[in-house]
Design a protein around this motif. Structure first.
Motif, PDB file in Angstrom:
ATOM      1  N   THR A 154       0.836  -1.203   0.000  1.00 46.33           N
ATOM      2  CA  THR A 154       0.000   0.000   0.000  1.00 46.33           C
ATOM      3  C   THR A 154       0.873   1.256   0.000  1.00 46.33           C
ATOM      4  O   THR A 154       1.919   1.308   0.658  1.00 46.33           O
ATOM      5  CB  THR A 154      -0.901   0.018   1.265  1.00 46.33           C
ATOM      6  N   ASN A 155       0.430   2.263  -0.776  1.00 48.02           N
ATOM      7  CA  ASN A 155       1.048   3.587  -0.765  1.00 48.02           C
ATOM      8  C   ASN A 155       2.564   3.573  -0.927  1.00 48.02           C
ATOM      9  O   ASN A 155       3.321   4.055  -0.089  1.00 48.02           O
ATOM     10  CB  ASN A 155       0.721   4.368   0.521  1.00 48.02           C
ATOM     11  N   GLU A 156       3.005   3.008  -2.053  1.00 49.41           N
ATOM     12  CA  GLU A 156       4.452   3.116  -2.340  1.00 49.41           C
ATOM     13  C   GLU A 156       4.761   4.553  -2.746  1.00 49.41           C
ATOM     14  O   GLU A 156       5.793   5.106  -2.391  1.00 49.41           O
ATOM     15  CB  GLU A 156       4.835   2.162  -3.464  1.00 49.41           C
ATOM     16  N   GLU A 157       3.886   5.188  -3.515  1.00 52.76           N
ATOM     17  CA  GLU A 157       4.255   6.451  -4.161  1.00 52.76           C
ATOM     18  C   GLU A 157       4.438   7.613  -3.185  1.00 52.76           C
ATOM     19  O   GLU A 157       5.219   8.530  -3.447  1.00 52.76           O
ATOM     20  CB  GLU A 157       3.189   6.829  -5.211  1.00 52.76           C
ATOM     21  N   GLY A 158       3.684   7.654  -2.111  1.00 54.86           N
ATOM     22  CA  GLY A 158       3.826   8.796  -1.213  1.00 54.86           C
ATOM     23  C   GLY A 158       3.290  10.072  -1.830  1.00 54.86           C
ATOM     24  O   GLY A 158       3.550  11.172  -1.362  1.00 54.86           O
ATOM     25  N   ALA A 159       2.528   9.944  -2.913  1.00 57.59           N
ATOM     26  CA  ALA A 159       2.003  11.148  -3.589  1.00 57.59           C
ATOM     27  C   ALA A 159       0.850  11.743  -2.797  1.00 57.59           C
ATOM     28  O   ALA A 159       0.785  12.924  -2.519  1.00 57.59           O
ATOM     29  CB  ALA A 159       1.540  10.778  -4.997  1.00 57.59           C
ATOM     30  N   ARG A 160      -0.071  10.883  -2.370  1.00 55.67           N
ATOM     31  CA  ARG A 160      -1.249  11.364  -1.615  1.00 55.67           C
ATOM     32  C   ARG A 160      -0.946  11.498  -0.118  1.00 55.67           C
ATOM     33  O   ARG A 160      -1.313  12.471   0.514  1.00 55.67           O
ATOM     34  CB  ARG A 160      -2.413  10.378  -1.859  1.00 55.67           C
ATOM     35  N   PHE A 161      -0.260  10.462   0.407  1.00 51.07           N
ATOM     36  CA  PHE A 161       0.139  10.470   1.823  1.00 51.07           C
ATOM     37  C   PHE A 161       1.665  10.300   1.880  1.00 51.07           C
ATOM     38  O   PHE A 161       2.169   9.245   1.510  1.00 51.07           O
ATOM     39  CB  PHE A 161      -0.505   9.306   2.591  1.00 51.07           C
ATOM     40  N   ALA A 162       2.364  11.341   2.314  1.00 52.97           N
ATOM     41  CA  ALA A 162       3.823  11.193   2.513  1.00 52.97           C
ATOM     42  C   ALA A 162       4.034  10.421   3.817  1.00 52.97           C
ATOM     43  O   ALA A 162       3.205  10.521   4.724  1.00 52.97           O
ATOM     44  CB  ALA A 162       4.479  12.567   2.599  1.00 52.97           C
ATOM     45  N   PRO A 163       5.159   9.679   3.938  1.00 54.73           N
ATOM     46  CA  PRO A 163       6.225   9.507   2.957  1.00 54.73           C
ATOM     47  C   PRO A 163       5.935   8.390   1.977  1.00 54.73           C
ATOM     48  O   PRO A 163       4.997   7.600   2.175  1.00 54.73           O
ATOM     49  CB  PRO A 163       7.421   9.137   3.849  1.00 54.73           C
ATOM     50  N   ALA A 164       6.783   8.271   0.982  1.00 53.55           N
ATOM     51  CA  ALA A 164       6.700   7.157   0.038  1.00 53.55           C
ATOM     52  C   ALA A 164       7.041   5.872   0.786  1.00 53.55           C
ATOM     53  O   ALA A 164       7.608   5.890   1.876  1.00 53.55           O
ATOM     54  CB  ALA A 164       7.692   7.382  -1.103  1.00 53.55           C
ATOM     55  N   MET A 165       6.651   4.721   0.178  1.00 56.30           N
ATOM     56  CA  MET A 165       6.950   3.397   0.735  1.00 56.30           C
ATOM     57  C   MET A 165       6.447   3.290   2.173  1.00 56.30           C
ATOM     58  O   MET A 165       7.132   2.763   3.057  1.00 56.30           O
ATOM     59  CB  MET A 165       8.450   3.081   0.657  1.00 56.30           C
ATOM     60  N   LEU A 166       5.247   3.812   2.410  1.00 54.73           N
ATOM     61  CA  LEU A 166       4.735   3.897   3.785  1.00 54.73           C
ATOM     62  C   LEU A 166       4.463   2.511   4.373  1.00 54.73           C
ATOM     63  O   LEU A 166       4.897   2.201   5.490  1.00 54.73           O
ATOM     64  CB  LEU A 166       3.473   4.747   3.822  1.00 54.73           C
ATOM     65  N   ALA A 167       3.763   1.635   3.625  1.00 50.74           N
ATOM     66  CA  ALA A 167       3.377   0.325   4.182  1.00 50.74           C
ATOM     67  C   ALA A 167       4.606  -0.558   4.383  1.00 50.74           C
ATOM     68  O   ALA A 167       4.755  -1.216   5.425  1.00 50.74           O
ATOM     69  CB  ALA A 167       2.366  -0.367   3.273  1.00 50.74           C
ATOM     70  N   SER A 168       5.500  -0.546   3.408  1.00 57.11           N
ATOM     71  CA  SER A 168       6.723  -1.365   3.570  1.00 57.11           C
ATOM     72  C   SER A 168       7.586  -0.783   4.695  1.00 57.11           C
ATOM     73  O   SER A 168       8.299  -1.513   5.389  1.00 57.11           O
ATOM     74  CB  SER A 168       7.505  -1.440   2.260  1.00 57.11           C
ATOM     75  N   GLY A 169       7.467   0.533   4.911  1.00 55.55           N
ATOM     76  CA  GLY A 169       8.208   1.163   6.010  1.00 55.55           C
ATOM     77  C   GLY A 169       7.689   0.716   7.359  1.00 55.55           C
ATOM     78  O   GLY A 169       8.463   0.464   8.288  1.00 55.55           O
ATOM     79  N   VAL A 170       6.361   0.571   7.471  1.00 56.16           N
ATOM     80  CA  VAL A 170       5.801   0.047   8.741  1.00 56.16           C
ATOM     81  C   VAL A 170       6.210  -1.424   8.887  1.00 56.16           C
ATOM     82  O   VAL A 170       6.613  -1.873   9.959  1.00 56.16           O
ATOM     83  CB  VAL A 170       4.270   0.201   8.778  1.00 56.16           C
ATOM     84  N   HIS A 208       8.467   2.943  10.548  1.00 56.78           N
ATOM     85  CA  HIS A 208       7.383   3.806  11.062  1.00 56.78           C
ATOM     86  C   HIS A 208       6.473   2.938  11.924  1.00 56.78           C
ATOM     87  O   HIS A 208       6.350   1.719  11.679  1.00 56.78           O
ATOM     88  CB  HIS A 208       6.530   4.360   9.908  1.00 56.78           C
ATOM     89  N   ASP A 209       5.787   3.569  12.895  1.00 55.47           N
ATOM     90  CA  ASP A 209       4.773   2.751  13.596  1.00 55.47           C
ATOM     91  C   ASP A 209       3.394   2.975  12.973  1.00 55.47           C
ATOM     92  O   ASP A 209       3.179   3.920  12.200  1.00 55.47           O
ATOM     93  CB  ASP A 209       4.803   3.010  15.109  1.00 55.47           C
ATOM     94  N   LEU A 210       2.467   2.073  13.340  1.00 54.77           N
ATOM     95  CA  LEU A 210       1.148   2.057  12.679  1.00 54.77           C
ATOM     96  C   LEU A 210       0.394   3.368  12.928  1.00 54.77           C
ATOM     97  O   LEU A 210      -0.220   3.931  12.021  1.00 54.77           O
ATOM     98  CB  LEU A 210       0.340   0.859  13.209  1.00 54.77           C
ATOM     99  N   ASP A 211       0.479   3.893  14.161  1.00 54.66           N
ATOM    100  CA  ASP A 211      -0.251   5.144  14.472  1.00 54.66           C
ATOM    101  C   ASP A 211       0.240   6.297  13.596  1.00 54.66           C
ATOM    102  O   ASP A 211      -0.544   7.109  13.098  1.00 54.66           O
ATOM    103  CB  ASP A 211      -0.070   5.514  15.958  1.00 54.66           C
ATOM    104  N   TYR A 212       1.565   6.370  13.414  1.00 57.53           N
ATOM    105  CA  TYR A 212       2.125   7.432  12.555  1.00 57.53           C
ATOM    106  C   TYR A 212       1.524   7.311  11.165  1.00 57.53           C
ATOM    107  O   TYR A 212       1.055   8.281  10.571  1.00 57.53           O
ATOM    108  CB  TYR A 212       3.649   7.292  12.508  1.00 57.53           C
ATOM    109  N   ALA A 213       1.530   6.093  10.640  1.00 59.97           N
ATOM    110  CA  ALA A 213       1.031   5.871   9.267  1.00 59.97           C
ATOM    111  C   ALA A 213      -0.449   6.213   9.169  1.00 59.97           C
ATOM    112  O   ALA A 213      -0.890   6.912   8.256  1.00 59.97           O
ATOM    113  CB  ALA A 213       1.271   4.422   8.868  1.00 59.97           C
TER     114      ALA A 213
END
Ligand code: HGY
Ligand code: MN
Ligand code: MN
Length: 417
Positions: free
Chosen positions: A131-147, A152-157
């Motif tokens: 989910t949300n690799e691009e980071g276009a709508r919700f920064a940062p990019a690679m958000l799901a793989s980052g969690v 990143h933690d889930l609340d931040y995302a």
């Protein structure tokens, strides 16, 4: 020379291309590309089509709390950790048909080919749509793989907001893709990502395959400049607190900082907001994100320090307030040498021209590499163009990379005779 077992095995390039064109019909752009931004109704429709194809291929689906889709083909050894093949189905607002999508659908094509050939593997194979690799709508990019990688933690995302103030968590719930699985609970034997280069090197060097050894590091620095709203007509020049002028000087400075670090460094701005964004009002607030990248850790740190220092000086001179927040970051990534070797050997075995490559763009593989052996395969794209609706590749390029993916994955997942 007699072909080695499996040497002549190829994926079905026509089927892969048809799937790419079918997926491209969902969230069409206005100029031949796609606008299938994460967590929109178009994203939900694309997920549905991908799931239907995976159902047809006999895969079982798992979804985690970030909405990432894990589609599993069972292995013969239930205790063996899976080999993951991942990328993303979300696009930029004016995105191309292949960025991310090629990797997800090539993963599906690997499974479809294994099914056609009746090949069994020791390790399960999991095709993944992050989910949300691009980071276009919700920064940062690679958000799901980052969690998933614990960055990143889930609340931040869940709290990340889009330009309309909608949160990631609410939008994920709205499209009905909040999964049960704890993010990051899955363990990987290996992770492969096949992606278009999004740069000009492979085409210019006339190479079919990029053997990706590294990915350059990145900072996304979000600046908020505070000026004073005033009439653009009646306010004398010496009375202005002009945040727009400060922004333009900062953009010029970013260009100079990046050019001073050549070769192998980039810097620029893709997004900015003026408030109140009225033709005859000097902006009270300007928000924009500086995107800097380079394979060198030393340069990356130096560029960030220079930009933040000089931006503060520029704003000071103009009496403009300046604050900066890092909204995206990863240091340069080195991919797993064993997997990189398998990609190179597969290209050799298949007779495809290839060269080692450093990825200019960021990918979910960068975060996967934090928790498992990971690597990437790239194919050329026309004119190196991407994040543009005119993004284009050839069917031959698409198939060659998917063939290399097939063989590298097979080598790693271990065929069971
Ligand atoms: O920004 C990137 O490199 C990727 O396209 N998300
Ligand atoms: Mn991508
Ligand atoms: Mn992209």
């Amino acid at each position: 020379m007699v072909a080695a077992p499996g040497e002549n095995l190829r994926i079905n390039g026509d089927r892969l291309w048809d799937s790419l064109m079918e997926m491209a019909k969902i969230g069409p752009g206005i100029a031949g590309g796609n606008n299938r931004q994460t967590l929109t109704d178009a994203d939900a429709e694309g997920r549905k089509l991908f799931k239907a194809w995976c159902d047809d291929a006999g895969l079982t689906m798992g979804v985690d709390q970030m909405g990432t889709m894990f589609m599993t083909r069972a292995g013969t050894d239930p205790d063996a950790l899976p080999v993951y093949i991942g990328s993303h189905l979300d696009t930029q607002p004016t995105g191309g048909k292949y960025d991310g999508v090629l990797g997800v659908l090539s993963g599906l094509e690997v499974v479809r080919t294994l099914n056609d050939l009746g090949i069994r593997t020791k390790h399960p194979i999991v095709v993944t749509n992050w989910t949300n690799e691009e980071g276009a709508r919700f920064a940062p990019a690679m958000l799901a793989s980052g969690v998933f990688a614990g960055i990143h933690d889930l609340d931040y995302a869940y709290a990340r907001k889009d330009p309309d103030g909608k949160t990631f968590g609410d939008e994920l719930k709205r499209i009905g893709w909040v999964g049960e699985e704890e993010v990051g609970a899955r363990k990987m034997h290996a992770y492969f990502e096949y992606h278009i280069e999004q740069g000009p090197i492979l085409e210019a060097e006339n190479k079919q395959i990029g053997v990706v050894t590294h990915c350059q590091g990145l900072w996304w620095l979000e600046f908020t400049l505070t000026g004073r709203e005033a009439h653009t007509g009646s306010t004398p020049m010496n009375m202005r607190v002009n945040a727009g002028l400060a922004m333009s000087r900062i953009l010029e400075m970013v260009q100079d900082v990046a050019m001073a670090e050549q070769p192998g460094a980039v810097g620029g701005v893709g997004q900015m907001f003026f408030s109140p964004n009225s033709r005859n009002v000097l902006p009270g607030k300007v928000v924009f994100t500086v995107d800097i990248r380079t394979p060198s850790q030393e340069k990356l740190d130096r560029m960030r320090a220079k930009i933040e220092k000089q931006a503060a000086e520029i704003c000071d001179k103009l009496g403009v307030g300046c604050s900066v927040e890092a909204v995206g970051h990863f240091d340069p990534i080195t991919f797993d040498p064993v997997l990189v070797g398998r990609v190179r050997e597969a290209a050799e075995k298949l007779g495809y021209s290839h060269m080692d490559l450093i990825s200019g763009a960021g990918h979910d593989a960068c975060w996967a590499a934090k928790v498992a052996p990971a690597t990437m395969i790239m194919c050329p794209c026309v004119g190196g163009l991407s994040h543009n609706e005119a993004e284009e590749i050839s069917k031959e390029w698409a198939s060659a990379g998917a063939d290399v993916l097939f063989h590298a994955v097979l080598e790693t997942a271990e065929i069971v005779e």
